[in-house]
Design an enzyme around this catalytic site. Structure first.
Site, PDB file in Angstrom:
ATOM      1  N   ASP A 292       0.778  -1.163   0.100  1.00 42.27           N
ATOM      2  CA  ASP A 292       0.097   0.187  -0.110  1.00 42.27           C
ATOM      3  C   ASP A 292       0.805   1.142  -0.014  1.00 42.27           C
ATOM      4  O   ASP A 292       1.543   1.561   1.172  1.00 42.27           O
ATOM      5  CB  ASP A 292      -1.050   0.120   1.309  1.00 42.27           C
TER       6      ASP A 292
ATOM      7  N   LYS B 216      -6.981   3.392  -3.512  1.00 41.51           N
ATOM      8  CA  LYS B 216      -7.242   3.513  -2.138  1.00 41.51           C
ATOM      9  C   LYS B 216      -7.419   4.655  -1.530  1.00 41.51           C
ATOM     10  O   LYS B 216      -6.848   5.599  -2.097  1.00 41.51           O
ATOM     11  CB  LYS B 216      -6.256   2.845  -1.373  1.00 41.51           C
TER      12      LYS B 216
ATOM     13  N   LYS C 233     -10.298   0.236  -2.531  1.00 43.48           N
ATOM     14  CA  LYS C 233     -10.249  -0.172  -1.141  1.00 43.48           C
ATOM     15  C   LYS C 233     -10.575   1.435  -0.460  1.00 43.48           C
ATOM     16  O   LYS C 233      -9.576   2.145  -0.345  1.00 43.48           O
ATOM     17  CB  LYS C 233      -8.848  -0.658  -0.803  1.00 43.48           C
TER      18      LYS C 233
END
Length: 335
Positions: free
Chosen positions: A166, A235, A271
């Site tokens: 991430d 995300k 996400k």
């Protein structure tokens, strides 16, 4: 292959080629991103609000709760994290409700890169071998570091066993219009996700920090920029600022991945992270996924929740559906 399928494949190929052209230079990338349709903020927020009021009952609710559990990136990202805390989190992710073995496992355990190896060992030893290890990297949460440092951080996490990275974008570069720099950093981090030959590379989730991007137009541009650069997931946020995931900004990102697949044939995950704490919240997001991107995104390969406290409420609601009684927080483990 039918003539219709051939035509569809040809259209997707032509679209992918056209999109490749827009990344040929910083100027072409800027023209493309600023040529995207502007976001109707009022319409976006109204649609998100309407979808957020959908009522899900009985069997559908039970299915939605189990689906949400299976989509969680169970997260601990604190300076005080210890190996013991990470092992405990892994045990919970692998067996969320010891009183009911039908409870799904979570999708991933998300930790800092120095805890990736600990998480990997704990999951392998504790019945969670199918759970991914996600590691934040690239100077999370600020993204303020030299590219060489970000790449070293990524490679260390991958070497330690992280299945997913991430990364955070350089918001300063993005907001100043240096789209080419952000694009090249994402590409470089994607390359750093490589594993030894024959092994699948770690998947890359690109974090925008929507609360700092300020406008919906910027969120749309960041979504397309990340996807063009090779993100596997986009995300919303780090969970470390005042404004994190919201239904409207997640809906906007879902529109982007839907439209990107229509243009290129490539599916990208989404996400939302930060601020999603209750089963009711999670179900609202699942409704938005289904009604915006479609059912193809309703699985952990394409949609995740970044959360630390959400799992407990999902477990309590699950227990209530199965027993008819609300058990309360004392009946689930404290993270």
């Amino acid at each position: 292959m039918s003539s219709a399928s051939t035509a569809t494949a040809s259209t997707a190929s032509a679209s992918a080629s056209a999109l490749a052209d827009v990344t040929a230079s910083d100027a072409s990338l800027r023209r493309y991103l600023h040529g995207l349709p502007g976001v109707d903020a009022v319409g976006l927020e109204a649609r998100a609000a309407t979808l957020g009021t959908r009522s899900i009952k009985t069997t559908a609710k039970a299915y939605a709760i189990d689906l949400a559990i299976s989509m969680i990136d169970l997260t601990t990202l604190e300076g005080a994290d210890t190996a013991g805390k990470v092992r405990s989190l892994c045990a919970k992710g692998a067996n969320p409700d010891p009183s009911d073995r039908t409870t799904p496992q979570v999708a991933a355990i998300c930790v800092y890169s120095d805890m990736a190896a600990t998480a990997k060992r704990a999951l392998s030893a504790g019945g969670g071998a199918g759970i991914k290890v996600a590691s934040v990297a690239t100077a999370f949460p600020s993204g303020r570091a030299a590219l060489s440092v970000k790449l070293a951080d990524t490679r260390d996490a991958v070497a330690a066993g992280a299945d997913e990275i991430d990364m955070v974008i350089d918001r300063g570069a993005f907001l100043s219009g240096a789209y080419g720099k952000v694009f090249e950093e994402i590409q470089a981090v994607k390359e750093a996700c490589a594993r030894p030959q024959g092994q699948e590379p770690a998947h890359l989730k690109v974090i925008f920090e929507n609360g700092e991007l300020s406008t919906y137009d910027n969120i749309r541009r960041a979504s397309w920029l990340a996807m063009l650069a090779g993100a596997d997931f986009i995300k919303t946020s780090t969970g470390k600022v005042a404004v994190n995931a919201t239904l409207p900004n997640t809906l906007l990102m879902l529109e982007a991945v839907r439209d990107f697949r229509a243009a290129t044939g490539t599916q990208i995950g989404v996400k939302p992270a930060g601020g999603i704490r209750t089963a009711k919240d999670a179900i609202r997001y699942l409704v938005v996924v289904n009604e915006t991107a479609g059912p193809d995104w309703l699985n952990p390969d394409w949609f995740r929740f970044g959360a630390s406290s959400l799992l407990n409420d999902l477990l309590m609601q699950r227990q209530k559906l199965s027993t008819g009684r609300y058990s309360g927080p004392d009946y689930v483990t404290v993270d």
